[in-house]
Scaffold this motif. Sequence first.
Motif, PDB file in Angstrom:
ATOM      1  N   ARG A  68      40.037  36.227  41.833  1.00 34.83           N
ATOM      2  CA  ARG A  68      40.247  37.496  41.130  1.00 34.83           C
ATOM      3  C   ARG A  68      39.130  37.755  40.121  1.00 34.83           C
ATOM      4  NH1 ARG A  68      45.835  35.842  41.648  1.00 34.83           N
ATOM      5  NH2 ARG A  68      46.894  37.303  43.038  1.00 34.83           N
ATOM      6  N   THR A  69      38.704  36.720  39.432  1.00 32.96           N
ATOM      7  CA  THR A  69      37.596  36.872  38.482  1.00 32.96           C
ATOM      8  C   THR A  69      36.324  37.267  39.213  1.00 32.96           C
ATOM      9  OG1 THR A  69      38.566  35.232  36.986  1.00 32.96           O
ATOM     10  CG2 THR A  69      36.222  35.689  36.726  1.00 32.96           C
ATOM     11  N   LEU A  70      36.058  36.611  40.337  1.00 30.71           N
ATOM     12  CA  LEU A  70      34.874  36.915  41.147  1.00 30.71           C
ATOM     13  C   LEU A  70      34.891  38.368  41.612  1.00 30.71           C
ATOM     14  CD1 LEU A  70      32.376  35.963  42.860  1.00 30.71           C
ATOM     15  CD2 LEU A  70      34.027  35.359  44.647  1.00 30.71           C
ATOM     16  N   THR A  71      36.010  38.819  42.145  1.00 32.51           N
ATOM     17  CA  THR A  71      36.090  40.170  42.687  1.00 32.51           C
ATOM     18  C   THR A  71      36.007  41.220  41.587  1.00 32.51           C
ATOM     19  OG1 THR A  71      37.416  39.340  44.535  1.00 32.51           O
ATOM     20  CG2 THR A  71      37.440  41.711  44.147  1.00 32.51           C
ATOM     21  N   ASP A  72      36.678  40.981  40.479  1.00 36.02           N
ATOM     22  CA  ASP A  72      36.614  41.929  39.356  1.00 36.02           C
ATOM     23  C   ASP A  72      35.183  42.039  38.827  1.00 36.02           C
ATOM     24  OD1 ASP A  72      39.315  42.382  39.590  1.00 36.02           O
ATOM     25  OD2 ASP A  72      39.875  41.146  37.853  1.00 36.02           O
ATOM     26  N   ALA A  73      34.487  40.911  38.735  1.00 29.39           N
ATOM     27  CA  ALA A  73      33.111  40.922  38.243  1.00 29.39           C
ATOM     28  C   ALA A  73      32.192  41.640  39.224  1.00 29.39           C
ATOM     29  CB  ALA A  73      32.628  39.495  37.994  1.00 29.39           C
ATOM     30  N   LEU A  74      32.432  41.454  40.525  1.00 36.56           N
ATOM     31  CA  LEU A  74      31.635  42.177  41.517  1.00 36.56           C
ATOM     32  C   LEU A  74      31.851  43.678  41.387  1.00 36.56           C
ATOM     33  CD1 LEU A  74      29.857  42.448  44.043  1.00 36.56           C
ATOM     34  CD2 LEU A  74      31.946  42.143  45.411  1.00 36.56           C
ATOM     35  N   ASP A  75      33.085  44.096  41.277  1.00 38.15           N
ATOM     36  CA  ASP A  75      33.364  45.520  41.148  1.00 38.15           C
ATOM     37  C   ASP A  75      32.668  46.113  39.923  1.00 38.15           C
ATOM     38  OD1 ASP A  75      34.876  45.495  43.454  1.00 38.15           O
ATOM     39  OD2 ASP A  75      36.802  45.350  42.411  1.00 38.15           O
ATOM     40  N   ALA A  76      32.633  45.356  38.843  1.00 35.21           N
ATOM     41  CA  ALA A  76      31.934  45.823  37.645  1.00 35.21           C
ATOM     42  C   ALA A  76      30.439  45.927  37.899  1.00 35.21           C
ATOM     43  CB  ALA A  76      32.220  44.879  36.476  1.00 35.21           C
ATOM     44  N   ALA A  77      29.882  44.964  38.649  1.00 32.81           N
ATOM     45  CA  ALA A  77      28.444  44.968  38.943  1.00 32.81           C
ATOM     46  C   ALA A  77      28.058  46.121  39.858  1.00 32.81           C
ATOM     47  CB  ALA A  77      28.042  43.643  39.582  1.00 32.81           C
ATOM     48  N   PHE A  91      24.730  43.586  45.082  1.00 32.39           N
ATOM     49  CA  PHE A  91      25.649  42.554  45.566  1.00 32.39           C
ATOM     50  C   PHE A  91      24.955  41.198  45.593  1.00 32.39           C
ATOM     51  CE2 PHE A  91      27.580  39.765  48.593  1.00 32.39           C
ATOM     52  CZ  PHE A  91      28.935  39.972  48.458  1.00 32.39           C
ATOM     53  N   VAL A  92      23.765  41.134  46.179  1.00 30.91           N
ATOM     54  CA  VAL A  92      23.040  39.863  46.273  1.00 30.91           C
ATOM     55  C   VAL A  92      22.747  39.306  44.888  1.00 30.91           C
ATOM     56  CG1 VAL A  92      20.883  38.774  47.019  1.00 30.91           C
ATOM     57  CG2 VAL A  92      22.043  40.418  48.529  1.00 30.91           C
ATOM     58  N   THR A  93      22.260  40.164  44.010  1.00 28.92           N
ATOM     59  CA  THR A  93      21.937  39.727  42.644  1.00 28.92           C
ATOM     60  C   THR A  93      23.164  39.161  41.955  1.00 28.92           C
ATOM     61  OG1 THR A  93      20.166  41.370  42.469  1.00 28.92           O
ATOM     62  CG2 THR A  93      21.062  40.488  40.405  1.00 28.92           C
ATOM     63  N   PHE A  94      24.271  39.898  42.054  1.00 24.83           N
ATOM     64  CA  PHE A  94      25.498  39.430  41.421  1.00 24.83           C
ATOM     65  C   PHE A  94      25.967  38.120  42.026  1.00 24.83           C
ATOM     66  CE2 PHE A  94      30.020  38.884  42.072  1.00 24.83           C
ATOM     67  CZ  PHE A  94      30.427  38.675  40.762  1.00 24.83           C
ATOM     68  N   HIS A  95      26.087  38.067  43.346  1.00 24.22           N
ATOM     69  CA  HIS A  95      26.698  36.902  43.998  1.00 24.22           C
ATOM     70  C   HIS A  95      25.921  35.626  43.703  1.00 24.22           C
ATOM     71  CE1 HIS A  95      29.434  35.273  47.128  1.00 24.22           C
ATOM     72  NE2 HIS A  95      28.455  34.410  47.311  1.00 24.22           N
ATOM     73  N   VAL A  96      24.610  35.690  43.803  1.00 26.57           N
ATOM     74  CA  VAL A  96      23.805  34.490  43.540  1.00 26.57           C
ATOM     75  C   VAL A  96      23.890  34.112  42.066  1.00 26.57           C
ATOM     76  CG1 VAL A  96      21.503  33.460  43.617  1.00 26.57           C
ATOM     77  CG2 VAL A  96      22.259  34.955  45.479  1.00 26.57           C
ATOM     78  N   SER A  97      23.732  35.087  41.182  1.00 24.18           N
ATOM     79  CA  SER A  97      23.778  34.791  39.740  1.00 24.18           C
ATOM     80  C   SER A  97      25.112  34.172  39.345  1.00 24.18           C
ATOM     81  CB  SER A  97      23.545  36.077  38.938  1.00 24.18           C
ATOM     82  OG  SER A  97      22.290  36.625  39.214  1.00 24.18           O
ATOM     83  N   TYR A  98      26.192  34.742  39.848  1.00 25.60           N
ATOM     84  CA  TYR A  98      27.534  34.239  39.526  1.00 25.60           C
ATOM     85  C   TYR A  98      27.698  32.802  40.007  1.00 25.60           C
ATOM     86  CZ  TYR A  98      32.663  34.313  39.166  1.00 25.60           C
ATOM     87  OH  TYR A  98      33.970  34.048  38.839  1.00 25.60           O
ATOM     88  N   HIS A  99      27.294  32.543  41.234  1.00 26.71           N
ATOM     89  CA  HIS A  99      27.521  31.222  41.823  1.00 26.71           C
ATOM     90  C   HIS A  99      26.602  30.148  41.241  1.00 26.71           C
ATOM     91  CE1 HIS A  99      29.979  33.527  44.532  1.00 26.71           C
ATOM     92  NE2 HIS A  99      30.413  32.412  45.090  1.00 26.71           N
ATOM     93  N   LEU A 100      25.445  30.533  40.755  1.00 31.42           N
ATOM     94  CA  LEU A 100      24.552  29.548  40.141  1.00 31.42           C
ATOM     95  C   LEU A 100      25.171  28.912  38.900  1.00 31.42           C
ATOM     96  CD1 LEU A 100      21.039  31.272  40.344  1.00 31.42           C
ATOM     97  CD2 LEU A 100      21.782  29.211  41.565  1.00 31.42           C
TER      98      LEU A 100
END
Length: 199
Positions: A68-77, A91-100
């Motif tokens: 839920r945190t991941l999805t909410d943060a993506l929607d904000a991005a 999407f790519v920028t967010f997903h990689v940054s979040y997972h790092l």
Amino acid sequence: MARTAGSHGARTAEAIRRAGLRLIFERGYEGMTLRDLAQAVGLQPGSLYNHIATKQALLFELVSEHMRTLTDALDAALAGVEGPLARLDAFVTFHVSYHLTRKVEVFVNNSELRSLEPDNREAIMALRRAYEQRLAAILAEGAQAGLLAVPDIPVTTYGILSLLTGVVTWYRPEGRLAEDEIVAIHRRLILDGLRGGGG
């Protein structure tokens, strides 16, 4: 106004979640015992049940909270980003940054799906599908507009997510490249790849 006892209870519950996440990461779900968890937070084992129903319930809470945190943060991005190319880049920028920065959460989320009971696992899979669908929709929009070469939406979606999420298995903060450099490389891989190497 929160009472002191309630506030203390919330802090204890959060300490249990943090310790549970760390212990599952280090030992695996099967290898972590509630006795280990109680010891990590300075409680008697029986006192854990004031905060969690079962070990399974704790795992489900940890994994569902992550999704839920991941999805909410993506929607904000993605909010306010227009056009499939810009949205794919975001999407790519967010997903990689979040997972790092969330190796422990991502590892537990991916490796312990097998440990969830059937109903819990299906609930998490639904959350994962909802996240995946956001990327699939971007790819479909780009393909329809002739901006992206996408041979198959589901396969491309899974392939991109596997590539991007894979950073957690090899990235080290003390390594040769900084986080923003890792993000930039993945942006080029995905955007240039789907546009045929440029454009």
